[in-house]
Design an enzyme around this catalytic site. Structure first.
Site, PDB file in Angstrom:
ATOM      1  N   THR A 235       0.867  -1.176   0.000  1.00 53.23           N
ATOM      2  CA  THR A 235       0.000   0.000   0.000  1.00 53.23           C
ATOM      3  C   THR A 235       0.904   1.227   0.000  1.00 53.23           C
ATOM      4  OG1 THR A 235      -0.010   0.101   2.393  1.00 53.23           O
ATOM      5  CG2 THR A 235      -1.762  -1.178   1.377  1.00 53.23           C
TER       6      THR A 235
ATOM      7  N   GLU B  67      -5.899  -3.863  -0.716  1.00 50.36           N
ATOM      8  CA  GLU B  67      -6.247  -4.979   0.180  1.00 50.36           C
ATOM      9  C   GLU B  67      -7.364  -5.847  -0.390  1.00 50.36           C
ATOM     10  OE1 GLU B  67      -5.663  -1.881   1.010  1.00 50.36           O
ATOM     11  OE2 GLU B  67      -4.668  -1.701   2.960  1.00 50.36           O
TER      12      GLU B  67
ATOM     13  N   LYS C 248     -15.052  17.734   9.480  1.00 54.23           N
ATOM     14  CA  LYS C 248     -16.018  17.742  10.580  1.00 54.23           C
ATOM     15  C   LYS C 248     -16.290  19.178  11.002  1.00 54.23           C
ATOM     16  CE  LYS C 248     -14.294  13.284  11.912  1.00 54.23           C
ATOM     17  NZ  LYS C 248     -12.871  13.191  11.583  1.00 54.23           N
TER      18      LYS C 248
ATOM     19  N   TRP D 250     -20.697  16.158   9.326  1.00 55.73           N
ATOM     20  CA  TRP D 250     -19.686  15.785   8.349  1.00 55.73           C
ATOM     21  C   TRP D 250     -19.976  16.421   7.001  1.00 55.73           C
ATOM     22  CZ3 TRP D 250     -18.463   9.832   8.864  1.00 55.73           C
ATOM     23  CH2 TRP D 250     -17.904   9.603  10.129  1.00 55.73           C
TER      24      TRP D 250
HETATM   25  P1  ADP Z   1      -3.452   3.611  -1.595  1.00 57.59           P
HETATM   26  O1  ADP Z   1      -4.073   4.616  -0.689  1.00 57.59           O
HETATM   27  O2  ADP Z   1      -2.391   2.836  -0.982  1.00 57.59           O
HETATM   28  O3  ADP Z   1      -3.181   4.145  -2.960  1.00 57.59           O
HETATM   29  P2  ADP Z   1      -5.392   2.004  -2.813  1.00 57.59           P
HETATM   30  O4  ADP Z   1      -4.847   2.283  -4.158  1.00 57.59           O
HETATM   31  O5  ADP Z   1      -5.684   0.630  -2.446  1.00 57.59           O
HETATM   32  O6  ADP Z   1      -4.492   2.479  -1.727  1.00 57.59           O
HETATM   33  O7  ADP Z   1      -6.623   2.953  -2.584  1.00 57.59           O
HETATM   34  C1  ADP Z   1      -7.814   2.522  -2.035  1.00 57.59           C
HETATM   35  C2  ADP Z   1      -8.661   3.696  -1.690  1.00 57.59           C
HETATM   36  O8  ADP Z   1      -8.861   4.549  -2.809  1.00 57.59           O
HETATM   37  C3  ADP Z   1     -10.046   3.313  -1.251  1.00 57.59           C
HETATM   38  O9  ADP Z   1     -10.063   2.900   0.093  1.00 57.59           O
HETATM   39  C4  ADP Z   1     -10.805   4.614  -1.485  1.00 57.59           C
HETATM   40  O10 ADP Z   1     -10.616   5.540  -0.442  1.00 57.59           O
HETATM   41  C5  ADP Z   1     -10.141   5.165  -2.717  1.00 57.59           C
HETATM   42  N1  ADP Z   1     -10.938   4.835  -3.904  1.00 57.59           N
HETATM   43  C6  ADP Z   1     -10.732   3.856  -4.791  1.00 57.59           C
HETATM   44  N2  ADP Z   1     -11.653   3.897  -5.769  1.00 57.59           N
HETATM   45  C7  ADP Z   1     -12.474   4.926  -5.499  1.00 57.59           C
HETATM   46  C8  ADP Z   1     -13.637   5.495  -6.131  1.00 57.59           C
HETATM   47  N3  ADP Z   1     -14.127   5.019  -7.260  1.00 57.59           N
HETATM   48  N4  ADP Z   1     -14.231   6.551  -5.525  1.00 57.59           N
HETATM   49  C9  ADP Z   1     -13.748   7.056  -4.377  1.00 57.59           C
HETATM   50  N5  ADP Z   1     -12.663   6.585  -3.757  1.00 57.59           N
HETATM   51  C10 ADP Z   1     -12.030   5.536  -4.299  1.00 57.59           C
END
Ligand code: ADP
Length: 543
Positions: free
Chosen positions: A186, A331, A440, A445
């Protein structure tokens, strides 16, 4: 009583074997870092991935040993995907946009034995090889005659020489389908990066589900262009789904600007592309400037961060391209939800349909999801109440690599995503925010994504980030950080006026600041933590 069907392990090697046997001619086209366009096919990829396997055997690598890649999307990277996993080792894709120190840290943490890199990244490798204590073989993804003599890197070999010495006559080993296959870290915006370790089984189930019609709808008639890098959660599983269905693949290499991507889409009859929202900004700028349309592309998967409705609308109304808005995370391998319409929704007026398409979509089979309040009580799927989003399923993490961070699961085996969301009665997920990005204000929110989506529909706005700024009375208030389109003019007051009637008054940002650029992370997402740091002292007019 057990069922009486054959028990074959779900192994990644069966994907490339299937593609080679049934679709040997289906093309794999790659823009190389050398600049030219390279043409291969599943037959060749299968043979060459077996040569990769032979080279790893020759090095004496054990089952489960990690082999890293630092590479763009291309045919050699694809061969590594299959050769490494097929022979029982673990492909560890490293994001080359990380800082060299981070790359070395991750390579050491993963205990990578071999590291394969595109020549673009030779300068990075020159800087880190001394610190990568477990790597015993460096492989430059190039022809033997392209390898510079004086790199100083020990045990460095050119890929073509390395695999050229091996036979394509190789029998994939059989082993437990739960064996580790691929490792992705990640981005580690908080603390050190953590590894998600996928298995053969999780990868195949994810590929099956991702290929379904209401997910990415992959087929042998597709020509798929993953702009999303193979180092970003395995290009969202597309290399595996494409091999499973026999789809043609088109790899853009390092040329990710709007013109290069557009030219490739047109030349190779691309039917589907995939990437984060920020990469499509460049593409749409290019097509708008030159009055271009897409001849064959009819759908594009957009995810990784929220896709602004204005982008979905522009693709639909101006280019006849359907955006498949998808949500997932490292994940989760990464697919969780994809937005495709239910029958009744296909009859809705265009504007209402757009409101549905802007959501992150429905869970694909295999992903179970729920939202809970602060006390862990499950919330209804009414499209109104939002809460912490939890998921579980066979391609969702159970623990991080090496047990880092302890048990990430909560009662019932649910994985907390860190996202805040609502789910409507039709099962459509809508991400309100990442929990750390929520604003917040006076105990209420404000969804930064809602605010950004509205801002992005303003004609002068190229990119917008809404962040929390400390406020003496309300704790936090929203500040809108805007990057304007080239040559566009607008004042903060004009941008704020654009919010009137679209959102409750108290949710409208207190101020707008213009910036030349918004910092993007290694996977192309806006780095709001950096903006929060930059603007934490910003004097709001309301303070
Ligand atoms: P990193 O933060 O390590 O780049 P990821 O690439 O796994 O991790 O990102 C996952 C996160 O990206 C999700 O938990 C979410 O917050 C955000 N995310 C992914 N796809 C979308 C989407 N279509 N709309 C909004 N948020 C998204």
């Amino acid at each position: 009583m057990l069922g009486q069907m054959q028990d074959h392990p779900l192994l990644i090697s069966t994907l490339i074997d299937h593609a080679a046997k049934n679709h040997p001619e289906a093309e794999i086209v790659s823009r190389r870092v050398e600049g030219d366009l390279h043409r291969s096919n599943y037959g060749q990829v299968a043979r060459r991935s077996k040569q990769v396997a032979g080279a790893l055997d020759r090095l004496g690598l054990a089952q489960g040993d990690r082999v890293a890649t630092l590479a763009w999307n291309g045919y050699r990277h694809l061969e590594l995907y299959f050769g490494i996993t097929g022979s029982g080792r673990v492909v560890h894709t490293i994001n080359p946009r990380l800082l060299p120190d981070q790359i070395a840290w991750i390579a050491n943490h993963a205990e990578d034995q071999v590291l394969c890199f595109d020549m673009t990244f030779l300068p990075i490798v020159k800087g880190i090889w001394k610190h990568c204590t477990t790597v015993r073989q460096w492989v430059a993804l190039c022809d033997a005659d392209k390898l510079p003599a004086d790199t100083g890197i020990p045990n460095l070999v050119a890929y073509e020489a390395w695999i050229g010495a091996e036979s394509a006559d190789y029998t994939w080993p059989s082993f437990d389908e739960r064996s580790a296959a691929a490792l992705c870290y990640t981005s580690g915006t908080t603390g050190n990066p953590k590894g998600a370790l996928y298995s053969h089984r999780s990868t195949l189930l994810h590929a099956y589900a991702g290929a379904l019609p209401d997910a990415l709808n992959l087929s042998a008639r597709d020509s798929i262009l993953p702009v999303v890098p193979m180092f970003h959660v395995n290009a969202w599983g597309l290399p595996y789904g494409a091999a499973m269905t026999g789809a043609k693949m088109v790899f853009p290499g390092a040329a990710l600007d709007g013109k290069s991507v557009y030219d490739l889409i047109e030349a190779e009859g691309v039917t589907m592309a995939a990437g984060v929202p920020t990469v499509w900004l460049g593409l749409l700028n290019h097509t708008a400037q030159h009055g271009l349309k897409f001849r064959t592309m009819r759908r594009t998967v957009i995810g990784g961060s929220a896709c602004p409705p204005a982008m979905i609308q522009s693709f639909r109304d101006e280019y006849d391209v359907t955006v498949l808005h998808a949500w997932g995370m490292t994940e989760m391998s990464p697919l969780g939800t994809v937005c495709t319409l239910k029958p009744a929704q296909t009859q809705l007026p265009a504007a209402q349909q757009l409101a549905v398409m802007a959501k992150q979509g429905r869970a694909i089979y295999g992903v179970d999801m729920k939202i809970v309040d602060a006390d862990g009580n499950e919330l209804p799927w009414d499209g109104q109440q939002s809460g912490d989003l939890l998921v579980r399923g066979p391609w969702i993490i159970s623990s991080y690599f090496k047990g880092e961070g302890g048990n990430p699961l909560v009662a019932g085996g649910w994985f907390p995503t860190g996202d805040v969301a609502s789910i409507d009665a039709d099962g459509f997920l809508q991400i309100t925010d990442r929990s750390k990005d929520v604003i917040k204000s006076g105990g209420e929110w404000i969804s930064s994504i809602d605010v950004e989506n509205i801002a992005m529909a303003h004609p002068a706005v190229a990119m917008a980030a809404c962040i929390a700024v400390p406020h003496p009375k309300w704790d936090e208030r929203p500040l809108l950080v805007v990057m304007k389109k080239p040559n566009a003019t607008a004042t903060p007051a004009e941008i704020l006026a654009h919010f009137d009637g679209k959102i409750a008054k108290w949710q409208i940002p207190d101020d707008v600041v213009f910036v030349d650029g918004i910092p993007l992370g290694a996977t192309g997402k806006m780095q709001k933590n950096k903006l929060r740091e930059q603007f934490k002292g910003h004097a709001l007019p309301t303070a």
